[in-house]
Design a protein around this motif. Sequence first.
Motif, PDB file in Angstrom:
ATOM      1  N   PRO A 175     -19.552   0.980   8.492  1.00  0.00           N
ATOM      2  CA  PRO A 175     -18.755   0.023   7.739  1.00  0.00           C
ATOM      3  C   PRO A 175     -17.292   0.088   8.180  1.00  0.00           C
ATOM      4  O   PRO A 175     -16.770   1.171   8.455  1.00  0.00           O
ATOM      5  N   SER A 176     -16.649  -1.072   8.244  1.00  0.00           N
ATOM      6  CA  SER A 176     -15.239  -1.108   8.645  1.00  0.00           C
ATOM      7  C   SER A 176     -14.375  -0.775   7.427  1.00  0.00           C
ATOM      8  O   SER A 176     -14.812  -0.933   6.298  1.00  0.00           O
ATOM      9  N   PRO A 177     -13.149  -0.301   7.658  1.00  0.00           N
ATOM     10  CA  PRO A 177     -12.321   0.122   6.517  1.00  0.00           C
ATOM     11  C   PRO A 177     -11.750  -1.036   5.694  1.00  0.00           C
ATOM     12  O   PRO A 177     -11.491  -2.112   6.221  1.00  0.00           O
ATOM     13  N   LEU A 178     -11.564  -0.789   4.420  1.00  0.00           N
ATOM     14  CA  LEU A 178     -10.710  -1.636   3.579  1.00  0.00           C
ATOM     15  C   LEU A 178      -9.434  -0.830   3.375  1.00  0.00           C
ATOM     16  O   LEU A 178      -9.490   0.325   2.936  1.00  0.00           O
ATOM     17  N   VAL A 179      -8.292  -1.415   3.728  1.00  0.00           N
ATOM     18  CA  VAL A 179      -7.029  -0.670   3.751  1.00  0.00           C
ATOM     19  C   VAL A 179      -6.061  -1.240   2.719  1.00  0.00           C
ATOM     20  O   VAL A 179      -5.934  -2.461   2.585  1.00  0.00           O
ATOM     21  N   ARG A 180      -5.416  -0.368   1.977  1.00  0.00           N
ATOM     22  CA  ARG A 180      -4.336  -0.798   1.097  1.00  0.00           C
ATOM     23  C   ARG A 180      -3.077  -0.952   1.942  1.00  0.00           C
ATOM     24  O   ARG A 180      -2.645   0.022   2.584  1.00  0.00           O
ATOM     25  N   ALA A 181      -2.506  -2.142   1.967  1.00  0.00           N
ATOM     26  CA  ALA A 181      -1.355  -2.432   2.848  1.00  0.00           C
ATOM     27  C   ALA A 181      -0.057  -2.011   2.166  1.00  0.00           C
ATOM     28  O   ALA A 181       0.816  -2.835   1.871  1.00  0.00           O
ATOM     29  N   LYS A 182       0.094  -0.707   1.969  1.00  0.00           N
ATOM     30  CA  LYS A 182       1.271  -0.205   1.248  1.00  0.00           C
ATOM     31  C   LYS A 182       2.570  -0.532   1.969  1.00  0.00           C
ATOM     32  O   LYS A 182       3.592  -0.807   1.352  1.00  0.00           O
ATOM     33  N   GLY A 183       2.522  -0.470   3.313  1.00  0.00           N
ATOM     34  CA  GLY A 183       3.720  -0.757   4.098  1.00  0.00           C
ATOM     35  C   GLY A 183       4.159  -2.202   3.929  1.00  0.00           C
ATOM     36  O   GLY A 183       5.350  -2.491   3.759  1.00  0.00           O
ATOM     37  N   LEU A 184       3.215  -3.112   3.971  1.00  0.00           N
ATOM     38  CA  LEU A 184       3.537  -4.532   3.810  1.00  0.00           C
ATOM     39  C   LEU A 184       4.034  -4.794   2.389  1.00  0.00           C
ATOM     40  O   LEU A 184       4.998  -5.544   2.191  1.00  0.00           O
ATOM     41  N   GLU A 185       3.405  -4.178   1.413  1.00  0.00           N
ATOM     42  CA  GLU A 185       3.863  -4.336   0.018  1.00  0.00           C
ATOM     43  C   GLU A 185       5.327  -3.913  -0.114  1.00  0.00           C
ATOM     44  O   GLU A 185       6.129  -4.600  -0.734  1.00  0.00           O
ATOM     45  N   ARG A 186       5.647  -2.759   0.497  1.00  0.00           N
ATOM     46  CA  ARG A 186       7.031  -2.271   0.423  1.00  0.00           C
ATOM     47  C   ARG A 186       7.978  -3.246   1.111  1.00  0.00           C
ATOM     48  O   ARG A 186       9.045  -3.555   0.608  1.00  0.00           O
ATOM     49  N   ALA A 187       7.570  -3.716   2.301  1.00  0.00           N
ATOM     50  CA  ALA A 187       8.428  -4.633   3.058  1.00  0.00           C
ATOM     51  C   ALA A 187       8.687  -5.915   2.271  1.00  0.00           C
ATOM     52  O   ALA A 187       9.773  -6.496   2.357  1.00  0.00           O
ATOM     53  N   LEU A 188       7.720  -6.350   1.488  1.00  0.00           N
ATOM     54  CA  LEU A 188       7.854  -7.600   0.734  1.00  0.00           C
ATOM     55  C   LEU A 188       8.426  -7.366  -0.660  1.00  0.00           C
ATOM     56  O   LEU A 188       8.725  -8.317  -1.376  1.00  0.00           O
ATOM     57  N   GLN A 189       8.540  -6.106  -1.049  1.00  0.00           N
ATOM     58  CA  GLN A 189       8.984  -5.740  -2.404  1.00  0.00           C
ATOM     59  C   GLN A 189       8.259  -6.575  -3.466  1.00  0.00           C
ATOM     60  O   GLN A 189       8.861  -7.179  -4.338  1.00  0.00           O
ATOM     61  N   THR A 190       6.950  -6.596  -3.330  1.00  0.00           N
ATOM     62  CA  THR A 190       6.136  -7.409  -4.222  1.00  0.00           C
ATOM     63  C   THR A 190       5.388  -6.526  -5.221  1.00  0.00           C
ATOM     64  O   THR A 190       4.984  -5.414  -4.860  1.00  0.00           O
ATOM     65  N   PRO A 191       5.214  -6.997  -6.443  1.00  0.00           N
ATOM     66  CA  PRO A 191       4.354  -6.261  -7.373  1.00  0.00           C
ATOM     67  C   PRO A 191       2.870  -6.473  -7.072  1.00  0.00           C
ATOM     68  O   PRO A 191       2.012  -5.786  -7.647  1.00  0.00           O
ATOM     69  N   ALA A 192       2.558  -7.420  -6.169  1.00  0.00           N
ATOM     70  CA  ALA A 192       1.152  -7.682  -5.824  1.00  0.00           C
ATOM     71  C   ALA A 192       0.577  -6.481  -5.075  1.00  0.00           C
ATOM     72  O   ALA A 192       1.289  -5.789  -4.349  1.00  0.00           O
ATOM     73  N   ARG A 193      -0.718  -6.235  -5.292  1.00  0.00           N
ATOM     74  CA  ARG A 193      -1.416  -5.234  -4.492  1.00  0.00           C
ATOM     75  C   ARG A 193      -2.125  -5.961  -3.365  1.00  0.00           C
ATOM     76  O   ARG A 193      -2.853  -6.924  -3.606  1.00  0.00           O
TER      77      ARG A 193
END
Lengths: 460, 460
Positions: free
Chosen positions: A78-96
């Motif tokens: 199975p391929s990974p499902l990744v939490r895009a923590k870096g992108l979230e930080r870059a966008l300063q978004t409350p979205a996960r």
Amino acid sequence: MREPTKYLLSEAQMPTVWNNLAVELDASPHLHPGTGQPVGEAELSGIFPREIVRQELSREVDIPIPEEVREIYTRWRPSPLVRAKGLERALQTPARIFFKYEGVSPSGSHKANTAVAQAYYNKQDGTRRLATETGAGQWGSSLAFASALFGLELKVFMVRASYGQKPYRRALMHTYGGVCVPSPSTETAAGRKILAQDPDCPGSLGIATSEALEVAMKEPGTRYAAGSVLNHVLLHQTIIGQEAILQLAMADVEADEVIGCVGGGSNFAGFAFPFLRQKLKRGGRGPRIVGVEPAACPSMTRGRLAYDFGDTTGLTPLVRMHTLGHAFIPPSLHAGGLRYHGVAPLISRALERGLVDAVAVPQIDCFEAGVMFARSEGIVPAPESTHAIAATVAEALRCREAGEARTIVFNLSGHGHFDMASYEKYLQGELEDATLDEKALAASLALVPQPHAPKVAVPA
Amino acid sequence: MREPTKYLLSEAQMPTVWNNLAVELDASPHLHPGTGQPVGEAELSGIFPREIVRQELSREVDIPIPEEVREIYTRWRPSPLVRAKGLERALQTPARIFFKYEGVSPSGSHKANTAVAQAYYNKQDGTRRLATETGAGQWGSSLAFASALFGLELKVFMVRASYGQKPYRRALMHTYGGVCVPSPSTETAAGRKILAQDPDCPGSLGIATSEALEVAMKEPGTRYAAGSVLNHVLLHQTIIGQEAILQLAMADVEADEVIGCVGGGSNFAGFAFPFLRQKLKRGGRGPRIVGVEPAACPSMTRGRLAYDFGDTTGLTPLVRMHTLGHAFIPPSLHAGGLRYHGVAPLISRALERGLVDAVAVPQIDCFEAGVMFARSEGIVPAPESTHAIAATVAEALRCREAGEARTIVFNLSGHGHFDMASYEKYLQGELEDATLDEKALAASLALVPQPHAPKVAVPA
């Protein structure tokens, strides 16, 4: 304990079936252009092996994945499902933000999922050689990989615009043992006819499909393999969404938005259909499902829903889809995999019934999102996949404005390692935004039969 | 149940320390070229951040991996250990072949392991900008990736031979936000001096290192980052071997052969040292450990064990290693990452003490093995990594002759997605076998001080 970065399933947890949504979506039959009647096993068996024909026409809910195919899948699945923590930080978004990463396959994209299945069924059925088309080369290189594993010869017609832009993709096919020629080529009647009209024709997926089909129909022992659009191709991709659902459950979250890029539609459907099935079962409760296409090749948002040919010269059955017209030649987008005049019939049905939404984004916005993703997550996405990222970024920024902590899940269909020349062009400020030729679109649409009209003549 | 294809560890099982073999191997100190005395913290702290200096000189057995570094590692780590069933079938060997796959990192190789650690420690210590050298670009792109994550600027001097061969690697660094120039360049005194002597100089890792060091020493806020050779770099890579040991235990097998390619030696040491520690603890019982180098740049098999400079112009401390001489410029190998005149001092100690074996293989054999691997396993290996594959294939074929079911484990240090031009050249029959210039080697060795001589003059 820290929240995990990625969610991995064991090989034992890998789905054992593919999801077929033909019944849920009430799939329209493909029609014979001469008779206007639904095509059956007889018409399709000339170009496809038996099991592929059966799957294309199947109304079964689930189709088991053969053990031999599963074993090969386990090389990267199975391929990974990744939490895009870096992108979230870059966008300063409350979205996960989560992404399912299909770039871990040997050939670098989701295309390997159906390539392995098709090569397997062809080998079983005595095929000696496969012929296919490819845009950016993700499909061609995936089929070259699968053909190498099963000892099949392979001929790939690569859209000329991409053949020039992506020499490393050609080299990859070659390394796997496949033969790759630019399309339109002088090797087929279809190619010669188009070159006679326009010697500088950049090609299109429609033209390359005509060439591959012609070779498959003429040469003994040779069959055709489709990289997208058709039901069986979408079917083989549904392992993506099934895995993602299991992985979101591991993360204990529910998706609010499910996003994928759309060319022919196979990665989008493969990712989104298992979510759609779940949503339909829950009486419509579930995520918003969004397909993202290039503004310069907008079949879902600007196309007509009609029976049209899947290729340019009219060798395929008629399929009911949102189409820009089989004569439409999209501009030389860097997301070569999205340069197709139509969209998979099953996706068209979902669009028609309001089960999925479609948006179109300009090429420049996509590269901007791709570079932001590379710098925050480290992975350089395929230009095709940047369309899903651009829509994700837009939604995450909307969440920031609105203060909403929504969960966005997108499919990162492949990496961009073979597309670096396009990134370099973008970074140098030399990438022009591809624009839709409205006049050409109007002319092309005029050649499309009216919606639901079953009878049309093969184009001259 | 089917035997698994790959062995995966959870994020929680990822090693929490790096292994430092300085004590076990009785590491030789680096010497100041002027005084002949061991260099200490004072001398190194000009170019490296404090914690890196501490690690370079450390005699601790294990060094904890900071939580921030571990979190970034989890984007791709633990990396898979894969059973190479396809290669075994292709070779018809009774040997069992496993490979540890480091190509899953965002930048495509093991280099990301130390890049993230070094960028982290530099950020902690107030560094604004990093300067480094790169051969094929795997190190440069890994440091560009890590620099993007920590908001550091980056200047990369890329060996000119590779700069021309690998334009996509340059584009990758650029996409991550790094600046890359061909070396020798006109931007440094070292580069200008070499260009004055030979305007067509293809460059070398030694020259590029001189340029990067010069920039780091001259420009405020700028520090140097090393991609291989030094103790702390090898240290950061030992997560590879630690994981592999846990994964072999999952597979319930013991390695008989542990194989890695060697340039400066960081992927080899990172993979092999945890096995070596285990072997030493067991009184020498354990796998044969083999480093594989290019026949055209054979520091381990043809070099002299001596105190020599790590760079070409003599800016580094003197390090005790097997060296072809700091003036040696290797031929334009496609495995640009292996074009280094010496080998890591810790590996030299292991060689000297007979703890590891060294073999040299010709470039053409490596590409042949690489294509065989691509067609049987689907993954196109980096030209550097094909050296490990060539040695694995040779051993597997020996096993076939002898009827031995040995277990061979090699490190696949990276993928070859950015090296496709080299593969295409090989497939077209246009790749010449790189040969060692014996005359140049003799001249270069003549400039190397005698073994163990602590005092040498800085070259003019």
